[in-house]
Design a protein around this motif. Structure first.
Motif, PDB file in Angstrom:
ATOM      1  N   ALA A 262     -53.541 -31.685  80.873  1.00  0.00           N
ATOM      2  CA  ALA A 262     -54.119 -30.703  81.793  1.00  0.00           C
ATOM      3  C   ALA A 262     -53.023 -29.942  82.539  1.00  0.00           C
ATOM      4  CB  ALA A 262     -55.048 -31.399  82.784  1.00  0.00           C
ATOM      5  N   ALA A 263     -51.975 -30.653  82.922  1.00  0.00           N
ATOM      6  CA  ALA A 263     -50.877 -30.009  83.643  1.00  0.00           C
ATOM      7  C   ALA A 263     -50.140 -29.017  82.746  1.00  0.00           C
ATOM      8  CB  ALA A 263     -49.909 -31.057  84.177  1.00  0.00           C
ATOM      9  N   LEU A 264     -49.881 -29.398  81.500  1.00  0.00           N
ATOM     10  CA  LEU A 264     -49.185 -28.491  80.593  1.00  0.00           C
ATOM     11  C   LEU A 264     -50.014 -27.231  80.355  1.00  0.00           C
ATOM     12  CD1 LEU A 264     -47.741 -30.980  77.939  1.00  0.00           C
ATOM     13  CD2 LEU A 264     -46.610 -30.038  79.957  1.00  0.00           C
ATOM     14  N   ALA A 265     -51.310 -27.410  80.180  1.00  0.00           N
ATOM     15  CA  ALA A 265     -52.187 -26.251  80.006  1.00  0.00           C
ATOM     16  C   ALA A 265     -52.196 -25.402  81.276  1.00  0.00           C
ATOM     17  CB  ALA A 265     -53.598 -26.710  79.653  1.00  0.00           C
ATOM     18  N   GLY A 266     -52.152 -26.065  82.425  1.00  0.00           N
ATOM     19  CA  GLY A 266     -52.138 -25.342  83.684  1.00  0.00           C
ATOM     20  C   GLY A 266     -50.881 -24.520  83.863  1.00  0.00           C
ATOM     21  N   VAL A 267     -49.741 -25.061  83.450  1.00  0.00           N
ATOM     22  CA  VAL A 267     -48.486 -24.310  83.524  1.00  0.00           C
ATOM     23  C   VAL A 267     -48.557 -23.089  82.616  1.00  0.00           C
ATOM     24  CG1 VAL A 267     -46.006 -24.385  83.058  1.00  0.00           C
ATOM     25  CG2 VAL A 267     -47.119 -26.332  84.164  1.00  0.00           C
ATOM     26  N   ASP A 268     -49.065 -23.295  81.394  1.00  0.00           N
ATOM     27  CA  ASP A 268     -49.215 -22.163  80.478  1.00  0.00           C
ATOM     28  C   ASP A 268     -50.058 -21.061  81.100  1.00  0.00           C
ATOM     29  OD1 ASP A 268     -47.749 -23.479  78.546  1.00  0.00           O
ATOM     30  OD2 ASP A 268     -49.495 -24.172  77.416  1.00  0.00           O
ATOM     31  N   ALA A 269     -51.173 -21.455  81.717  1.00  0.00           N
ATOM     32  CA  ALA A 269     -52.070 -20.465  82.313  1.00  0.00           C
ATOM     33  C   ALA A 269     -51.421 -19.767  83.505  1.00  0.00           C
ATOM     34  CB  ALA A 269     -53.371 -21.138  82.737  1.00  0.00           C
ATOM     35  N   ALA A 270     -50.726 -20.549  84.336  1.00  0.00           N
ATOM     36  CA  ALA A 270     -50.122 -19.983  85.542  1.00  0.00           C
ATOM     37  C   ALA A 270     -48.996 -19.007  85.213  1.00  0.00           C
ATOM     38  CB  ALA A 270     -49.588 -21.108  86.431  1.00  0.00           C
ATOM     39  N   LEU A 271     -48.317 -19.224  84.089  1.00  0.00           N
ATOM     40  CA  LEU A 271     -47.152 -18.402  83.761  1.00  0.00           C
ATOM     41  C   LEU A 271     -47.416 -17.418  82.635  1.00  0.00           C
ATOM     42  CD1 LEU A 271     -44.369 -21.115  84.070  1.00  0.00           C
ATOM     43  CD2 LEU A 271     -45.050 -19.386  85.751  1.00  0.00           C
ATOM     44  N   ALA A 272     -48.677 -17.278  82.245  1.00  0.00           N
ATOM     45  CA  ALA A 272     -49.021 -16.317  81.194  1.00  0.00           C
ATOM     46  C   ALA A 272     -48.530 -14.934  81.597  1.00  0.00           C
ATOM     47  CB  ALA A 272     -50.524 -16.307  80.979  1.00  0.00           C
ATOM     48  N   GLY A 273     -47.818 -14.291  80.688  1.00  0.00           N
ATOM     49  CA  GLY A 273     -47.302 -12.961  80.965  1.00  0.00           C
ATOM     50  C   GLY A 273     -45.907 -12.935  81.549  1.00  0.00           C
ATOM     51  N   GLN A 274     -45.392 -14.087  81.963  1.00  0.00           N
ATOM     52  CA  GLN A 274     -44.014 -14.137  82.463  1.00  0.00           C
ATOM     53  C   GLN A 274     -43.061 -13.859  81.298  1.00  0.00           C
ATOM     54  OE1 GLN A 274     -42.500 -14.751  85.410  1.00  0.00           O
ATOM     55  NE2 GLN A 274     -44.299 -15.116  86.689  1.00  0.00           N
ATOM     56  N   PRO A 275     -42.170 -12.890  81.408  1.00  0.00           N
ATOM     57  CA  PRO A 275     -41.365 -12.490  80.251  1.00  0.00           C
ATOM     58  C   PRO A 275     -40.454 -13.567  79.685  1.00  0.00           C
ATOM     59  CG  PRO A 275     -40.540 -11.483  82.273  1.00  0.00           C
ATOM     60  CD  PRO A 275     -41.865 -12.088  82.605  1.00  0.00           C
ATOM     61  N   ALA A 276     -39.949 -14.454  80.519  1.00  0.00           N
ATOM     62  CA  ALA A 276     -39.002 -15.459  80.027  1.00  0.00           C
ATOM     63  C   ALA A 276     -39.681 -16.770  79.641  1.00  0.00           C
ATOM     64  CB  ALA A 276     -37.935 -15.734  81.078  1.00  0.00           C
ATOM     65  N   TYR A 277     -40.930 -16.964  80.022  1.00  0.00           N
ATOM     66  CA  TYR A 277     -41.565 -18.267  79.819  1.00  0.00           C
ATOM     67  C   TYR A 277     -41.767 -18.558  78.338  1.00  0.00           C
ATOM     68  CZ  TYR A 277     -44.961 -22.050  80.029  1.00  0.00           C
ATOM     69  OH  TYR A 277     -45.609 -23.247  79.854  1.00  0.00           O
ATOM     70  N   ALA A 278     -41.218 -19.672  77.881  1.00  0.00           N
ATOM     71  CA  ALA A 278     -41.250 -20.034  76.463  1.00  0.00           C
ATOM     72  C   ALA A 278     -41.993 -21.333  76.201  1.00  0.00           C
ATOM     73  CB  ALA A 278     -39.827 -20.136  75.921  1.00  0.00           C
ATOM     74  N   GLY A 279     -42.770 -21.823  77.174  1.00  0.00           N
ATOM     75  CA  GLY A 279     -43.503 -23.060  76.969  1.00  0.00           C
ATOM     76  C   GLY A 279     -42.932 -24.213  77.770  1.00  0.00           C
ATOM     77  N   THR A 280     -43.326 -25.407  77.389  1.00  0.00           N
ATOM     78  CA  THR A 280     -42.945 -26.598  78.141  1.00  0.00           C
ATOM     79  C   THR A 280     -42.211 -27.600  77.268  1.00  0.00           C
ATOM     80  OG1 THR A 280     -45.170 -27.438  77.717  1.00  0.00           O
ATOM     81  CG2 THR A 280     -44.779 -26.437  79.876  1.00  0.00           C
TER      82      THR A 280
END
Length: 291
Positions: A262-280
Motif C-alpha cells: 500500500a505504501a509503495l502504491a501510495g508513493v507512486d500516486a503521490a509522485l505521479a508526474g514528477q519528472p525525475a521519479y523512477a519508482g521505488t
C-alpha cells in the motif's frame, strides 16, 4: 578536481539498450506502452544473500520488480558465486528484469583502483545491465575528522568508475546530502548527480506523505535529480532496526506485506508526474520476502 559531466541518460549506450528492451518486453507481453510510462513505476530490490534463483525470480516477478541489485564479490570471474549469479541473471532477463552489479566497499573511497577492477571484472561476465554502488561515505572512519577529504575521495571514486564504463552507474544516496558542501561549490547530492546515471535515495520511513515521510524526505533529492536530468528512485527499509520509536519509523518490519504494498502504491500516486521519479526500491529482498 574539475567535474566530469556524464552524458544525459538517454544518450548512453547502456541506457538506450535498456529503453529498447523495455519497449520490446512490453510488446511481447501484449501491453505495449512507452518505456517511461508513469502509470506503472518500477520496483527494485537489493539482493545481498544467495537465495535459490528460481524462487527468487518468481517472487520478484509477482512483486513487479524491474531490477535486481545483486551483490558481487571482489572477483566474480573466479568466485564460486559465479554459477549462482549466472543463473539469477539468465532467469531475471528472461522475466524482463534488469540486473545490476552491486558493490558496497567503503574502503574504495581510498582505493578507487580496486573499485574499477571490481567493476571491470563484473561487467566482463556479460551478466549485468549496469552497476549499482552502495558506498556510503558517511560510514568512512574519517567522516567526522576529515569530511572534506572523504567527500573528495568519494567523488573521485565516482569519476573513475564512470570513466571506466559506458554501462549505467546508479548510486545510493542519503536524503540529507544536500546539507553537505563540496569543494566544487555545490552540495554533495548535486555533485553526485552530475557524475552518475541514476540515484536511489534512502528515504527510510514508513509513512507516505506528511512531515518526515518517504515523499517528504525524497523531495530534495528528486529536485536535485530533476535539475541534473537524472532518474531517482525512493527506497524503503524492511529489515529489523530496533524497538525504539526512531528505528521503528524507518522500517516496515513487522507491519506485513500488505502495508508495504500500500505504501509503495501510495508513493507512486503521490509522485505521479514528477519528472525525475523512477519508482521505488526496497531494502532488501530477504526482509521484503519475510514480511
Amino acid at each position: 578536481m574539475p567535474v566530469t559531466r556524464r552524458p544525459a541518460v538517454p544518450l548512453r549506450p547502456g541506457v538506450i539498450a535498456l529503453v529498447l528492451s523495455a519497449v520490446v518486453a512490453a510488446v511481447v507481453a501484449g501491453v505495449a506502452q512507452p518505456a517511461a510510462a508513469a502509470s506503472t513505476p518500477s520496483r527494485a530490490t537489493w539482493v545481498w544473500g544467495r537465495p535459490a534463483p528460481g524462487p527468487l525470480v518468481t517472487w520478484a516477478t509477482k512483486q513487479r520488480v524491474g531490477e535486481l541489485f545483486v551483490a558481487v564479490p571482489r572477483s566474480l570471474s573466479t568466485s564460486t558465486d559465479l554459477g549462482w549469479v549466472r543463473d539469477v541473471s539468465r532467469r531475471a532477463h528472461r522475466a524482463g528484469m534488469r540486473v545490476a552489479a552491486l558493490g558496497s566497499a567503503t574502503e574504495w573511497i581510498d582505493r578507487p583502483a580496486e573499485a574499477v577492477a571490481w567493476q571491470r571484472d563484473a561487467l566482463a561476465t556479460g551478466l549485468f545491465d549496469g552497476v549499482h554502488l552502495d558506498v556510503e561515505p558517511w560510514l568512512h572512519p574519517a567522516w567526522d575528522s576529515d569530511r572534506a577529504g572523504v567527500v573528495a575521495g568519494y567523488l573521485r571514486l565516482l569519476d573513475e568508475l564512470g570513466s571506466a564504463t559506458t554501462s549505467p552507474l546508479e548510486v545510493d544516496v542519503a536524503f540529507w546530502l544536500h546539507t553537505v558542501p563540496t569543494a566544487e561549490g555545490v552540495a554533495l547530492d548535486a555533485a553526485v548527480a552530475r557524475r552518475v546515471d541514476g540515484l536511489t535515495a534512502m528515504t527510510y520511513r514508513d509513512t507516505v506523505t506528511g512531515p518526515d515521510s518517504i515523499t517528504d524526505l525524497g523531495g530534495q533529492v528528486l529536485a536535485t535529480a530533476a535539475a541534473a536530468g537524472k532518474p531517482c528512485r525512493l527506497a524503503v527499509e524492511t529489515r529489523f532496526l530496533g524497538t525504539d520509536p526512531v528505528s521503528q519509523k524507518q522500517t516496515f518490519w513487522g507491519q506485513g506485506s500488505a502495508a508495504l504494498a500500500a505504501a509503495l502504491a501510495g508513493v507512486d500516486a503521490a509522485l505521479a508526474g514528477q519528472p525525475a521519479y523512477a519508482g521505488t526500491a526496497v531494502h532488501d529482498e530477504a526482509g521484503w520476502r519475510a514480511l
